[in-house]
Design a protein around this motif. Structure first.
Motif, PDB file in Angstrom:
ATOM      1  N   ARG A  43       0.836  -1.200   0.000  1.00 33.66           N
ATOM      2  CA  ARG A  43       0.000   0.000   0.000  1.00 33.66           C
ATOM      3  C   ARG A  43       0.871   1.251   0.000  1.00 33.66           C
ATOM      4  NH1 ARG A  43      -1.703   3.426   3.933  1.00 33.66           N
ATOM      5  NH2 ARG A  43      -0.803   2.076   5.535  1.00 33.66           N
ATOM      6  N   PRO A  44       0.645   2.190  -0.943  1.00 35.64           N
ATOM      7  CA  PRO A  44       1.409   3.447  -0.933  1.00 35.64           C
ATOM      8  C   PRO A  44       1.100   4.260   0.316  1.00 35.64           C
ATOM      9  CG  PRO A  44       0.297   3.114  -3.044  1.00 35.64           C
ATOM     10  CD  PRO A  44      -0.265   2.104  -2.095  1.00 35.64           C
ATOM     11  N   ALA A  45       2.094   5.007   0.768  1.00 34.05           N
ATOM     12  CA  ALA A  45       1.910   5.827   1.973  1.00 34.05           C
ATOM     13  C   ALA A  45       0.857   6.910   1.756  1.00 34.05           C
ATOM     14  CB  ALA A  45       3.246   6.455   2.373  1.00 34.05           C
ATOM     15  N   ALA A  46       0.610   7.301   0.482  1.00 34.32           N
ATOM     16  CA  ALA A  46      -0.363   8.361   0.204  1.00 34.32           C
ATOM     17  C   ALA A  46      -1.801   7.908   0.457  1.00 34.32           C
ATOM     18  CB  ALA A  46      -0.216   8.845  -1.243  1.00 34.32           C
ATOM     19  N   ILE A  47      -2.068   6.613   0.500  1.00 34.55           N
ATOM     20  CA  ILE A  47      -3.408   6.113   0.833  1.00 34.55           C
ATOM     21  C   ILE A  47      -3.497   6.012   2.349  1.00 34.55           C
ATOM     22  CG2 ILE A  47      -5.005   4.183   0.615  1.00 34.55           C
ATOM     23  CD1 ILE A  47      -3.839   3.564  -2.081  1.00 34.55           C
ATOM     24  N   ILE A  48      -4.294   6.896   2.935  1.00 31.08           N
ATOM     25  CA  ILE A  48      -4.349   6.986   4.397  1.00 31.08           C
ATOM     26  C   ILE A  48      -5.598   6.323   4.980  1.00 31.08           C
ATOM     27  CG2 ILE A  48      -2.939   9.072   4.467  1.00 31.08           C
ATOM     28  CD1 ILE A  48      -5.483  10.709   4.659  1.00 31.08           C
ATOM     29  N   LYS A  49      -6.574   6.038   4.116  1.00 33.34           N
ATOM     30  CA  LYS A  49      -7.803   5.416   4.610  1.00 33.34           C
ATOM     31  C   LYS A  49      -8.327   4.460   3.547  1.00 33.34           C
ATOM     32  CE  LYS A  49     -12.149   6.522   6.957  1.00 33.34           C
ATOM     33  NZ  LYS A  49     -13.081   7.613   7.356  1.00 33.34           N
ATOM     34  N   GLU A  50      -8.693   3.253   3.998  1.00 33.93           N
ATOM     35  CA  GLU A  50      -9.151   2.233   3.056  1.00 33.93           C
ATOM     36  C   GLU A  50     -10.531   1.720   3.445  1.00 33.93           C
ATOM     37  OE1 GLU A  50      -5.850  -0.428   1.360  1.00 33.93           O
ATOM     38  OE2 GLU A  50      -5.199  -0.087   3.423  1.00 33.93           O
TER      39      GLU A  50
END
Length: 559
Positions: free
Chosen positions: A381-388
């Motif tokens: 998961r890229p660090a830029a995705i903060i909420k899934e």
């Protein structure tokens, strides 16, 4: 053992060994036939035959046994002079011959298959070796030596015969039909059109040189879409060889071919040469459009994502920093101070935000030639995705797409369930939250996954103030799950341009890398005012001029 060349290793035995193997197969079949023929069937397994009276009386008293009495054999006398008739052997001989022929046919078929596999393998290896040799030769050449070489006198252009001109013109028609079929997703028809185009330009000799390189790349793209990567790679390599053989190591066709090889190598896990392919494609773009142009910046960001995916995060950060510096310089130079170029052409400034609006594609509009964008996939998961969201599938792949002016990354997550198709969560508002962009996007195509993704155009082009969307088509095959997905723009921008107090219908269409930019693709103009765009004659490429009524015009497209 090299699994990639396993068929050749298994079938690479000498012919003598195959002949011995044929004889062995025939003998096995013959022995099996006689064993089955002479097998005793139909007898009572509990029946026992005796000739001794005492033993017979004893056994007859035992339960479960049956006694078969055999009368004594009475020898028969043969008439004098009569010979014993010979057994018929014709059927057995015919059957043996048939079995031998079957074994021979199977062996011959396998040998033919082996010959084809070895021939195709040798072709691919020779082309790869030629490309690698050319790369090594180019790196060994020193810049000082290149400067010391005096410029050669331009060679006279080859004389054009009517036949050659006709071949090139007909090839262009097939190429356009193939491009339209490609956009419609009919890759088999596109392949057929591109093959006919290639056949025609090959007949045109030297005149079809540039068109031949493009035909190789077009055909390779169509084959690539049909999961025929090995064939596609052959044609990409032929495009490179053709350009190198013509003394054009910096031809744009080489850049396009190497971008195709990047996709194939990434899907097949052949990652050793991917960085070098990226670097050479960027170098060629820089030669043709200047260092740090928007196309090479897009490739630099693409390469940074690839470096992230293979764990080279420091190199990826350096590449992003370099790309960001080029982006800043592009923005500073976007608005020219003068309305006249150094070559005397009048510069016409056109703003995407002020002069154009999105429009649906139509048969009267342009058909741009484009290169699909490549989106590297990773299970991390890229660090830029903060909420899934709460995923429903069993595994995921993450990626990002660089779009717009200025370029920003739009991240996504592919969620694969037990069903035949994954779904995609796309961060279309670019806030790092995959939950607030609506429900997941479902498959809308015939393959493993393909769907249309909408992004606010005001995010892609920050100066655009409307509520319209920028749409792109996102697609991938099942074999791309551990490699890279692809995308291309579905959006065309429509407007009007005033030239010498006359209005002309204009279109901005992505004709090169699908980066959502529109400032680096040139412009389409309805010059003859017939209500239709002729993509061959009414496209003014990036940096090119339009000669109209005795004057020259150059178009500067700005955000």
């Amino acid at each position: 053992m090299d699994l990639y060349n396993l068929p050749n290793e298994l079938l690479g035995a000498p012919l003598a060994l195959w002949i011995i193997l044929t004889v062995v197969w025939a003998v096995i079949l013959i022995v099996l036939f006689y064993v089955l023929k002479n097998k005793v069937t139909g007898k009572n397994p509990k029946a026992t035959e005796f000739s001794c009276l005492e033993v017979r009386d004893f056994v007859s008293a035992q339960p479960g046994y049956a006694i078969i009495s055999t009368p004594p054999e009475v020898p028969l006398s043969k008439p004098a002079g009569q010979q014993k008739p010979s057994k018929p052997k014709g059927k057995a001989i015919a059957l043996i011959a048939m079995l031998f022929v079957i074994a021979l046919i199977v062996t011959a078929g396998l040998n033919v298959y082996r010959t084809r596999q070895v021939h195709e393998y040798e072709i691919r290896e020779s082309q790869r070796a030629a490309m690698q040799a050319a790369e090594i030769q180019r790196k060994l050449e020193k810049p000082a030596q290149e400067k010391a070489i005096a410029p050669e006198k331009p060679k006279d252009k080859p004389s054009e015969t009517p036949f050659e001109r006709t071949m090139v013109q007909e090839a262009l028609k097939f190429s356009q039909e193939g491009a339209q079929a490609f956009r419609d997703g009919n890759f088999e028809q596109a392949e057929e059109m591109f093959r006919q185009s290639l056949t025609l330009v090959q007949k045109a000799g030297d005149l079809g040189g540039r068109a031949r390189i493009a035909a190789y790349n077009n055909l390779a793209s169509a084959l690539e879409k049909q999961n025929r990567d090995d064939e596609a790679e052959v044609y990409y390599l032929r495009a490179i060889d053709d350009a190198m053989g013509a003394g054009k190591p910096d031809d744009m066709g080489i850049a396009h071919a190497k971008q195709g090889l990047v996709r194939i190598h990434a899907r097949q896990g052949r990652l050793d040469n991917v960085e070098a392919l990226y670097d050479d494609a960027i170098r060629i773009w820089d030669i043709h459009r200047g260092a740090g142009n928007t196309n090479s910046v897009g490739l630099m960001l693409e390469k940074a994502r690839f470096l992230d995916a293979i764990g080279k995060t420091e190199k990826a950060a350096q590449m992003r920093e370099q790309a960001g510096q080029f982006q800043n310089s592009i923005e500073m130079e976007a608005s020219p101070k003068s309305n006249w170029g150094k070559d005397g052409a009048q510069v016409i400034n056109l703003s995407v935000a002020l002069k154009f609006k999105p429009t649906a594609q139509s048969s009267n509009g342009p058909n741009g030639a484009w290169i699909p964008g490549t989106d590297m996939l990773s299970p991390i998961r890229p660090a830029a995705i903060i909420k899934e969201p709460q995923y429903q599938g069993i595994e995921r792949r993450y990626g990002g797409i660089e779009l717009g002016v200025p370029a920003h990354a739009y991240y996504f997550a592919l969620d694969r369930s037990n069903g035949p198709h994954p779904v995609i969560y796309f961060d279309s508002n670019r806030n790092g939250d995959l939950e607030d962009d609506g429900p997941p996007i479902l498959n809308n195509g015939d393959g493993f996954f393909s769907a249309s993704v909408s992004i606010p155009l005001s995010l892609v082009h920050e100066r655009y103030k409307g509520a319209d969307d920028f749409k792109l088509w996102f697609y991938m095959r099942e074999s791309d799950w551990d490699g890279a997905a692809s995308h291309y723009s579905q959006t065309q921008l429509h407007g009007n341009v005033e030239i010498a107090e006359k209005n002309y219908t204009a279109y901005l269409v992505e004709t090169r890398i699908n980066d959502g930019d529109f400032t680096n693709d040139g412009i389409y103009l309805d010059i003859d005012k017939d209500g239709k765009i002729d993509s061959r004659t009414e496209h003014i490429g990036f940096g090119q001029t339009l000669d109209l009524e005795g004057r020259s015009y150059r178009f500067m497209i700005t955000p």
